[in-house]
Design a protein around this motif. Structure first.
Motif, PDB file in Angstrom:
ATOM      1  N   ILE A  68       0.805  -1.215   0.000  1.00 18.85           N
ATOM      2  CA  ILE A  68       0.000   0.000   0.000  1.00 18.85           C
ATOM      3  C   ILE A  68       0.840   1.268   0.000  1.00 18.85           C
ATOM      4  N   THR A  69       1.913   1.325   0.808  1.00 15.53           N
ATOM      5  CA  THR A  69       2.720   2.541   0.868  1.00 15.53           C
ATOM      6  C   THR A  69       4.054   2.233   1.538  1.00 15.53           C
ATOM      7  N   HIS A  70       4.928   3.212   1.525  1.00 16.35           N
ATOM      8  CA  HIS A  70       6.207   3.023   2.208  1.00 16.35           C
ATOM      9  C   HIS A  70       6.745   4.374   2.668  1.00 16.35           C
ATOM     10  N   GLN A  71       7.690   4.314   3.572  1.00 12.01           N
ATOM     11  CA  GLN A  71       8.376   5.504   4.073  1.00 12.01           C
ATOM     12  C   GLN A  71       9.868   5.245   4.035  1.00 12.01           C
ATOM     13  N   ILE A  72      10.594   6.031   3.229  1.00 17.46           N
ATOM     14  CA  ILE A  72      12.033   5.846   3.173  1.00 17.46           C
ATOM     15  C   ILE A  72      12.676   6.372   4.452  1.00 17.46           C
ATOM     16  N   VAL A  73      13.923   5.995   4.663  1.00 19.06           N
ATOM     17  CA  VAL A  73      14.646   6.354   5.886  1.00 19.06           C
ATOM     18  C   VAL A  73      15.744   7.350   5.540  1.00 19.06           C
ATOM     19  N   TYR A  74      15.787   8.438   6.286  1.00 23.20           N
ATOM     20  CA  TYR A  74      16.825   9.448   6.127  1.00 23.20           C
ATOM     21  C   TYR A  74      17.898   9.283   7.202  1.00 23.20           C
ATOM     22  N   ASN A  75      19.098   9.653   6.850  1.00 23.13           N
ATOM     23  CA  ASN A  75      20.164   9.750   7.849  1.00 23.13           C
ATOM     24  C   ASN A  75      20.020  11.103   8.539  1.00 23.13           C
ATOM     25  N   ALA A  76      19.173  11.117   9.548  1.00 20.23           N
ATOM     26  CA  ALA A  76      18.843  12.362  10.241  1.00 20.23           C
ATOM     27  C   ALA A  76      19.557  12.477  11.576  1.00 20.23           C
ATOM     28  N   ASN A  77      20.666  11.763  11.740  1.00 22.80           N
ATOM     29  CA  ASN A  77      21.373  11.783  13.021  1.00 22.80           C
ATOM     30  C   ASN A  77      21.889  13.170  13.371  1.00 22.80           C
ATOM     31  N   ASN A  78      22.398  13.887  12.376  1.00 21.47           N
ATOM     32  CA  ASN A  78      22.908  15.241  12.629  1.00 21.47           C
ATOM     33  C   ASN A  78      21.775  16.176  13.037  1.00 21.47           C
ATOM     34  N   LEU A  79      20.646  16.065  12.336  1.00 20.77           N
ATOM     35  CA  LEU A  79      19.486  16.888  12.689  1.00 20.77           C
ATOM     36  C   LEU A  79      18.982  16.549  14.088  1.00 20.77           C
ATOM     37  N   ALA A  80      18.964  15.261  14.416  1.00 18.60           N
ATOM     38  CA  ALA A  80      18.519  14.850  15.749  1.00 18.60           C
ATOM     39  C   ALA A  80      19.436  15.420  16.825  1.00 18.60           C
ATOM     40  N   SER A  81      20.745  15.467  16.543  1.00 16.35           N
ATOM     41  CA  SER A  81      21.691  16.044  17.495  1.00 16.35           C
ATOM     42  C   SER A  81      21.425  17.533  17.702  1.00 16.35           C
ATOM     43  N   ILE A  82      21.131  18.237  16.600  1.00 16.30           N
ATOM     44  CA  ILE A  82      20.824  19.671  16.707  1.00 16.30           C
ATOM     45  C   ILE A  82      19.551  19.893  17.510  1.00 16.30           C
ATOM     46  N   LYS A 114      16.804  21.510  22.562  1.00 13.67           N
ATOM     47  CA  LYS A 114      15.969  21.230  23.734  1.00 13.67           C
ATOM     48  C   LYS A 114      16.708  21.544  25.019  1.00 13.67           C
ATOM     49  N   SER A 115      18.004  21.196  25.058  1.00  9.08           N
ATOM     50  CA  SER A 115      18.809  21.492  26.242  1.00  9.08           C
ATOM     51  C   SER A 115      18.894  22.996  26.488  1.00  9.08           C
ATOM     52  N   LEU A 116      19.122  23.759  25.413  1.00 13.02           N
ATOM     53  CA  LEU A 116      19.167  25.216  25.550  1.00 13.02           C
ATOM     54  C   LEU A 116      17.824  25.765  26.006  1.00 13.02           C
ATOM     55  N   GLN A 117      16.748  25.192  25.490  1.00  8.68           N
ATOM     56  CA  GLN A 117      15.415  25.647  25.891  1.00  8.68           C
ATOM     57  C   GLN A 117      15.182  25.389  27.378  1.00  8.68           C
ATOM     58  N   ASN A 118      15.682  24.263  27.879  1.00  4.26           N
ATOM     59  CA  ASN A 118      15.543  23.979  29.310  1.00  4.26           C
ATOM     60  C   ASN A 118      16.278  25.021  30.158  1.00  4.26           C
ATOM     61  N   TRP A 119      17.502  25.374  29.735  1.00  7.04           N
ATOM     62  CA  TRP A 119      18.245  26.397  30.471  1.00  7.04           C
ATOM     63  C   TRP A 119      17.565  27.759  30.361  1.00  7.04           C
ATOM     64  N   LEU A 120      17.041  28.061  29.185  1.00  9.14           N
ATOM     65  CA  LEU A 120      16.339  29.335  29.006  1.00  9.14           C
ATOM     66  C   LEU A 120      15.121  29.402  29.915  1.00  9.14           C
ATOM     67  N   THR A 121      14.366  28.308  29.974  1.00  5.85           N
ATOM     68  CA  THR A 121      13.190  28.255  30.852  1.00  5.85           C
ATOM     69  C   THR A 121      13.593  28.400  32.315  1.00  5.85           C
ATOM     70  N   ILE A 142      19.829  33.759  22.260  1.00  9.86           N
ATOM     71  CA  ILE A 142      20.633  33.905  21.042  1.00  9.86           C
ATOM     72  C   ILE A 142      21.147  32.549  20.566  1.00  9.86           C
ATOM     73  N   GLU A 143      21.653  31.736  21.520  1.00 10.20           N
ATOM     74  CA  GLU A 143      22.163  30.420  21.143  1.00 10.20           C
ATOM     75  C   GLU A 143      21.063  29.529  20.582  1.00 10.20           C
ATOM     76  N   LYS A 144      19.873  29.656  21.138  1.00 10.31           N
ATOM     77  CA  LYS A 144      18.748  28.877  20.630  1.00 10.31           C
ATOM     78  C   LYS A 144      18.381  29.324  19.220  1.00 10.31           C
ATOM     79  N   ALA A 145      18.414  30.636  18.968  1.00 10.45           N
ATOM     80  CA  ALA A 145      18.109  31.148  17.627  1.00 10.45           C
ATOM     81  C   ALA A 145      19.128  30.651  16.607  1.00 10.45           C
ATOM     82  N   LYS A 146      20.409  30.586  17.006  1.00  6.29           N
ATOM     83  CA  LYS A 146      21.441  30.076  16.099  1.00  6.29           C
ATOM     84  C   LYS A 146      21.171  28.612  15.738  1.00  6.29           C
ATOM     85  N   LEU A 147      20.812  27.832  16.760  1.00  4.84           N
ATOM     86  CA  LEU A 147      20.531  26.424  16.489  1.00  4.84           C
ATOM     87  C   LEU A 147      19.272  26.256  15.646  1.00  4.84           C
ATOM     88  N   SER A 148      18.316  27.158  15.792  1.00  2.00           N
ATOM     89  CA  SER A 148      17.108  27.096  14.963  1.00  2.00           C
ATOM     90  C   SER A 148      17.473  27.282  13.493  1.00  2.00           C
TER      91      SER A 148
END
Length: 756
Positions: free
Chosen positions: A231-245, A250-257, A293-299
């Motif tokens: 019926i359908t499929h979903q290909i897999v991306y190497n998104a490890n770098n994006l996941a790290s970012i 999220k860590s920066l957001q926790n410190w900001l909060t 600022i650091e969060k905006a850079k990572l965005s």
């Protein structure tokens, strides 16, 4: 060597520790401020609300109802009250199967304990062999072991008969439990609600094609080879770098909060931080501005990485999640060979979406064998070098060894209280401390090996941990302990006498394992229910980070049962029970207490606390059964070797039958039940599909499945739904973008336009 007084000292310390933990838990769980720590599962289910709302300030913190303190131990019967079918519905089959391991221990060892204490204990006690031996260190507890039976005595027939009785009883219990678990799994699969993994397979090692992209190639192959069910499929991306970012963001957001909340509480002074490592050094700056600022850079980095993933074909991995219209179609694909070349188009059941370990999907398939070979070598060296701290732990149980190394401590060590503490408590706690970091190391090794689901990572880590415990904790403790305790005798006697000394000394290690059981299995289990570390972390987060109700839910993360750690630990207790039920039966009551106490505690935890990350349907049970069989075979071989040193020539040969029978029993159970945990019967799949079509005739299966396996970092982003395959149901041809007129070659996944 621990004496009866030392064991009593250890028992007193551990029992008092366990009681203190239980009393502390019983009181802390009644306080409204701790409700989310001790009952988080009910909050996650939306059944329980915060008791701190609409109450006076003091009542929000402390329970002032004196009546509740009278029944502060009511959690014990409550933990046993929930019926098993309701428990499966509430906590899942994985959790229910896990606590049945403790129940299995009780079923096996309670009758064995009664028989061993009634039959073997008097036989050992009246042997009086140790009293006639010279230069052998022993205690009163050792008089209850097989070491106290004279060489060549007819008393060994009692041990032989009991070995057969215990083995056949264990066969009976294991067979029934395997049968029960197989039926529970099949019933669970038949009654389970619809999930994406029931219709999906993971396809790996998709062969390259010069004319088509990975997505087009996957679509073409399955439209040709599974025309009625694909019926359908979903290909897999190497998104490890994006996941790290995303994780850094999220860590920066926790410190900001954290700093925003701090500024709200104390608006007179803006918070500051340093730009160096963890804010410990560097230039002092405004904390809120810095993290914003650091969060905006990572965005910006995140957005650029997303665009790269969309536009760069090299980020696509030769793997895909392929979904089918029915469970029957998925079962056929997952359980069959797709190509004449068995190294390509490899299919397996897809884990459920929350069970996928996305980072390992990007590992090229050909690397997996190399990675696993390297990790096998690393495990060998880790196991070998860990023998050094194990030897050190065993030295703690040997007063003479400590006095030789540290002679200035002799006067202190010779005091009865200190001596009892060292020999009865310190070895067990030292061994537990050495094992704390081991599970994290083994889990990292499993991740390097490339397994693609959390459940498979845990099962693999559990296998490593079991091997490690078997070699180092059990065999290592016996071997090093024997050498240390009887060192003088080893050096003075003739080499031909070594087997006799070892045969006498192995049963004597029961005293060390008794102390370990009390530390790990009594006080350790009581500490588990107290949840002291999660309690502290929750209140720290609640004080400094929580701003909204959603923040509070994230702060109360209950965690889950760690199968990779807990199951091998249970296997050690089974192994000790199998080995010492004939050799030193006095150890068995300590194991019974562990199984009973742990069963009650973990039943409470899975009802009220733990929230499993995934549901595998108890696929780990064959591993549990296999490790129990390994424990039985080891115990039989050790008993055979032990009796051979005791000159029991007439009875020892009869023990050879036991390992053979045990291996046959394992092969029989494997053939009878294991397939229920590895495959989904086509008959059951068809029944479930037919029932679903009858009850939900208008279900849009394609819409349900097409985005089920989108990488979590893409949820809600541009790639969410990016690969939606066109409807092919009314198209008589399978489209292809090949420019050449090559003939069909389904073994390599290549074909021209094919009419269905």
């Amino acid at each position: 060597m621990a004496s009866l007084q030392d064991i009593g000292m250890s028992a007193a310390i551990n029992i008092l520790s366990a009681i203190a933990f239980l009393v502390a838990f019983a009181i802390l769980r009644l306080q409204p401020i701790n409700d989310r720590v001790y009952f988080p599962k009910w909050y996650l289910k939306g059944i329980r609300g915060s008791p701190t709302h609409s109450q006076a300030f003091v009542r929000q913190l402390v329970n002032l109802d004196c009546k509740t303190y009278i029944t502060f131990l009511n959690w014990m019967p409550a933990a046993l009250k929930m019926p098993e079918p309701e428990l499966i519905e509430h906590a899942g089959l994985d959790s229910t199967a896990f606590i049945r391991i403790y129940l299995l221990g009780l079923k096996i060892f309670m009758p064995i304990t009664v028989l061993a204490l009634v039959v073997l204990l008097p036989v050992n006690w009246t042997g009086k062999s140790l009293e006639t031996m010279q230069n052998v260190t022993f205690s009163d507890i050792d008089k209850l072991s097989i070491s106290n039976v004279p060489y060549g005595s007819d008393r060994f027939w009692a041990h032989l008969v009991m070995a057969y009785v215990f083995t056949f009883w264990t066969f009976y219990v294991l067979y029934n439990e395997y049968k029960i678990m197989a039926n529970m799994r099949l019933h669970f699969l038949a009654s389970e609600h619809r999930r994406p993994d029931q219709f999906t397979v993971l396809v790996r090692n998709v062969p390259p094609d010069t004319d088509e992209s990975v997505s087009e190639h996957v679509e073409h192959f399955f439209c040709v080879n599974h025309p009625d069910t694909y019926i359908t499929h979903q290909i897999v991306y190497n998104a490890n770098n994006l996941a790290s970012i995303v994780e850094k963001k999220k860590s920066l957001q926790n410190w900001l909060t954290y700093y925003e909340n701090k500024y709200e509480r104390f608006p007179s002074k803006k918070p500051t931080t340093k730009t160096g490592f963890f804010g410990l050094w560097g230039t002092k700056v405004d904390a809120i501005d810095y993290y914003a600022i650091e969060k905006a850079k990572l965005s910006q980095e995140e957005e650029a990485e997303r665009e790269k993933l969309i536009s760069d074909p090299n980020t696509i991995v030769p793997a895909a999640f392929v979904s089918f219209k029915s469970r029957w179609g998925a079962a056929v694909c997952a359980q069959t060979q797709q190509s004449r070349n068995p190294t390509i188009w490899l299919t397996e059941w897809a884990p459920e979406p929350c069970d996928v370990y996305w980072a390992n999907l990007a590992i090229p398939y050909f690397e997996l064998t190399i990675r696993r070979l390297l990790m096998a070598v690393a495990l060998f060296f880790l196991t070998f070098f860990f023998m050094i701290p194990i030897t050190f732990v065993q030295s703690l149980a040997n007063i003479e060894g400590i006095e030789r190394v540290f002679p200035f401590l002799k006067k202190l060590i010779e005091k009865p209280t200190v001596r009892s503490l060292i020999q009865g408590f310190l070895p067990g706690i030292a061994l537990k401390i050495f094992l704390i970091l081991l599970p994290s190391i083994l889990m990292l090794m499993s991740k390097i090996e490339g397994f693609t689901s959390l459940s498979s990572l845990e099962k693999r880590s559990a296998g490593k941990y079991h091997l490690f415990v078997l070699v180092n904790v059990f065999l290592g403790s016996i071997i090093t302990g024997t050498a240390l305790q009887q060192l003088k005798l080893f050096l003075q006697q003739a080499p031909t006498e070594f087997p006799k000394t070892v045969g006498v000394s192995i049963p004597m290690k029961a005293t060390f394992f008794i102390t370990y059981i009390m530390v790990d299995g009594w006080a350790g289990i009581a500490a588990e229910i107290l949840r002291l570390v999660p309690l502290i972390i929750f209140h720290l987060k609640n004080t400094f980070l929580v701003k909204t109700e959603k923040d509070r839910e994230q702060a109360m993360d209950p965690g889950c049962l760690s199968f990779a750690i807990s199951e091998p630990r249970i296997q050690l207790y089974f192994l000790l029970g199998f080995v010492y039920c004939v050799v030193t039966p006095i150890l068995l009551p300590f194991i019974i207490i562990f199984f009973a106490f742990a069963y009650m505690v973990f039943r409470h935890q899975i009802i009220n606390v733990y929230n499993q990350k995934y549901e595998s349907g108890a696929t780990f049970w064959p591993d549990v059964h296999r490790r129990l069989i390994i424990g039985m075979i080891i115990s039989q071989l050790l008993l055979m070797g032990l009796l051979s040193t005791k000159q029991a020539d007439s009875s020892t040969p009869l023990l050879i039958v036991l390992p053979i029978l045990t291996i046959w029993f394992h092969i029989f159970c494997k053939g009878r039940f294991e397939s229920a945990f590895m495959k989904f019967p086509l008959e059951d799949a068809m029944v479930k599909d037919t029932l679903e079509r009858a009850t939900e005739p208008n279900l849009n299966m394609k819409a349900y499945l097409q985005n089920a396996y989108v990488h979590p970092v893409f949820k809600g982003g541009d790639l969410d739904g990016h690969l939606i395959i066109d409807d092919l149901e009314n198209n008589p041809l399978v489209p292809t973008k090949r420019n050449s007129n090559r003939s069909s070659n389904f073994g390599s996944g290549r074909s021209s336009d094919v009419e269905l």
